[in-house]
Scaffold this active site. Structure first.
Site, mmCIF file in Angstrom:
data_model
loop_
_atom_site.group_PDB
_atom_site.id
_atom_site.type_symbol
_atom_site.label_atom_id
_atom_site.label_comp_id
_atom_site.label_asym_id
_atom_site.label_seq_id
_atom_site.Cartn_x
_atom_site.Cartn_y
_atom_site.Cartn_z
ATOM 1 C CD GLU A 188 37.758 42.375 38.815
ATOM 2 O OE1 GLU A 188 39.264 42.458 39.187
ATOM 3 O OE2 GLU A 188 36.824 41.339 39.752
ATOM 4 C CG HIS A 224 41.340 37.432 45.917
ATOM 5 N ND1 HIS A 224 40.329 37.984 44.511
ATOM 6 C CD2 HIS A 224 40.322 36.696 46.377
ATOM 7 C CE1 HIS A 224 38.743 37.050 44.794
ATOM 8 N NE2 HIS A 224 39.482 36.563 46.088
#
Length: 528
Positions: free
Chosen positions: A434, A263
């Site tokens: 994350e 991303h």
């Protein structure tokens, strides 16, 4: 960049903020903004209307008051986003002090509008402005929790956060009740060019310079190769970091595979990945032990086109690559296809045990670092999967095991973690790592500590160090080591570490049987 004396920290004056508080909408010198934005995307992420499509970035765009004639003067701001990783699609002049800014959607996909990165020049000293970013595609945001945009200028090239007290995130009636992030700012140096961004940028060119410098060091335990090219012919780099002895013909390998930036707007993942690489190629005694026992394969930028173009989520062609692992196209998703083919080749090699896959991301609504893992019907395998996050929680003060979760959500079925978790055998563990776009909470406190570039890279170093604990290699480290600070107070359950496995020792019973071709295409036919 302050509202006070020159040279003081970047700030916004209370006068400017009070102005922002008195009026949020449009009107005055421009068309009513509610009317102009009636076809804009709603806060839930539907597509932009055809008459309001933003197709490109602004390029040295001079914003003049309505009815003004003549040459631009100082204070008539010039906006630009036509540079690498830039993003700003439109600017509307609201008043002398206020501007509405529109994020350019990801290329070929109007659903995603989060990342922004633009410059402002031709400012006046002490000029106060309010910038409203009006078309975010997400409703939830860390802007509600104190996050603030980044800013730097030509005379002060280090990124800083705008004070959070000068930032508002709210639902705006003038923009179909979409969420708007407004911040006030005072320009303090007329000759400076100011740059604003959603988070610390990390460009494709920066990565190439970094890898070029590593390659010039001629380290025998570092190899850089071209795994493939993107649609726009940018490099898909693959790094191999290990002792040369592990690459001899016939040698058995325990492989840790790490990827980042699938991303493109999740820039913190590149800093974490660089921290991992920096540590593994260093002369630290732990790094040497890890290189002796493990083979690290790292693809640091899976979506180079999206990064270069300033997209938030998608590739050049508008694909969220992290939903296409099951069947990537060699022409539409060439980087993903190349990585998947390599992983399948390694999996089918009886001399290679692919023990870890970690895909690094950044999170826009949560604090700290944390992990996502898979759910398995085999309870013992599920418990073993929790070992690495628990160890990382002990080594990294910003990593939260309590925020770590294990799931099999249908919406995540096409991700690398889910696909490879179904493909690989029961000695392999797949995670999404994350890290917050904004901050971490220290254990035992309620205060948020904003991340810096160095703090992101420190998390990466701690990820690398954790493999020493996981494989119980501590006794092989030469010389005394300072204990790792343990400042977090997460409740970490007790666990049993796996037994130490040296290089050349295969798993008991060897690899599990290879998957059939049908299972390779749909790994969820197997136990998850």
């Amino acid at each position: 960049m302050s509202g006070g004396a020159r040279g003081s920290p970047m700030a916004v004056t209370r006068v400017a903020m009070a102005t922002a508080g008195r009026r949020w909408g449009g009107g005055g010198m421009t068309t009513n903004m509610a009317e102009r934005s009636r076809t804009a995307e709603t806060a839930t992420g539907s597509a932009i209307g055809s008459d309001d499509i933003i197709a490109g970035n602004v390029s040295k765009y001079i914003v003049l008051p309505a009815g003004y004639c003549g040459q631009p003067k100082k204070g008539h701001l010039i906006f630009d986003a036509c540079f690498e990783s830039g993003n700003l699609g439109r600017v509307d002049h609201v008043t002398e002090f206020e501007y509405d800014l529109f994020i350019r959607p990801d290329t070929c996909n109007p659903r995603f509008r989060v990342w922004f990165n633009f410059t402002v020049e031709n400012v006046k000293e002490s000029q106060r402005v309010i910038f409203n970013v009006v078309n975010f595609s997400k409703t939830k945001s860390l802007y509600r929790d104190g996050m603030a945009p980044m800013v730097k200028s030509t005379s002060r090239p280090k990124w800083q956060r705008i004070p959070s007290k000068n930032v508002y995130y709210y639902r705006c009636p003038d923009h179909r009740k979409n969420y708007v992030m407004s911040f006030a700012f005072c320009f303090d140096r007329e000759d400076d060019i100011y740059q604003f961004a959603y988070c610390y940028p990390y460009t494709y060119t920066r990565l190439q310079h970094y890898l070029d410098n590593l390659q010039r060091r001629n380290m025998d335990y570092f190899c850089r190769e071209l795994l493939g090219l993107s649609v726009q012919k940018r490099r898909l780099d693959l790094l191999t970091i290990t002792s040369p002895a592990n690459l001899r013909p016939g040698a058995e390998q325990k492989v840790v595979f790490i990827t980042a930036r699938v991303h493109p707007g999740e820039t913190p993942s590149s800093f974490v990945c660089q921290g991992i690489i920096d540590f593994l190629v260093s002369h630290h005694p732990i790094a040497k032990v890890l290189r002796d026992h493990l083979v690290f394969k790292i693809a640091p930028m899976l979506n180079p086109d999206g990064v270069y173009l300033g997209n938030y989520r998608c590739s050049l062609m508008g694909f969220d690559l992290n939903r296409h692992w099951a069947n990537p196209s060699p022409w539409a998703h060439p980087t993903l296809h190349g990585v998947k083919e390599l992983i399948i080749d390694m999996y089918n090699n009886p001399k290679i045990n692919l023990e870890f896959y970690i895909d690094i991301h950044a999170h826009s609504t949560m604090m700290n670092g944390f992990m996502y893992g898979n759910i398995f019907e085999d309870e013992e395998r599920f418990q073993r999967q929790a070992v690495f996050p628990k160890l990382l929680c002990q080594n990294a003060e910003d990593f939260s095991y309590s925020s770590t979760s294990f799931n099999r959500d249908a919406v995540k079925a096409g991700t690398g973690r889910r696909f490879l978790g179904g493909l690989l055998n029961d000695t392999s563990y797949c995670y999404t790592l994350e890290v917050s776009f904004y901050s971490y909470i220290l254990g035992g406190t309620a205060s948020a500590v904003p991340y810096t570039e160095e703090a992101y890279m420190k998390l990466g170093r701690n990820v690398a160090r954790t493999f020493l604990d996981y494989y119980r290699l501590n006794s092989l480290v030469e010389g005394p080591l300072a204990p790792t600070p343990k400042t977090r107070k997460d409740n970490v359950p007790h666990y049993k570490c796996p037994a130490q496995r040296g290089p050349g020792n295969s798993q008991a019973g060897g690899k599990a049987g290879k998957r059939s071709q049908a299972q390779l295409k749909d790994p969820f036919l197997s136990t998850r």
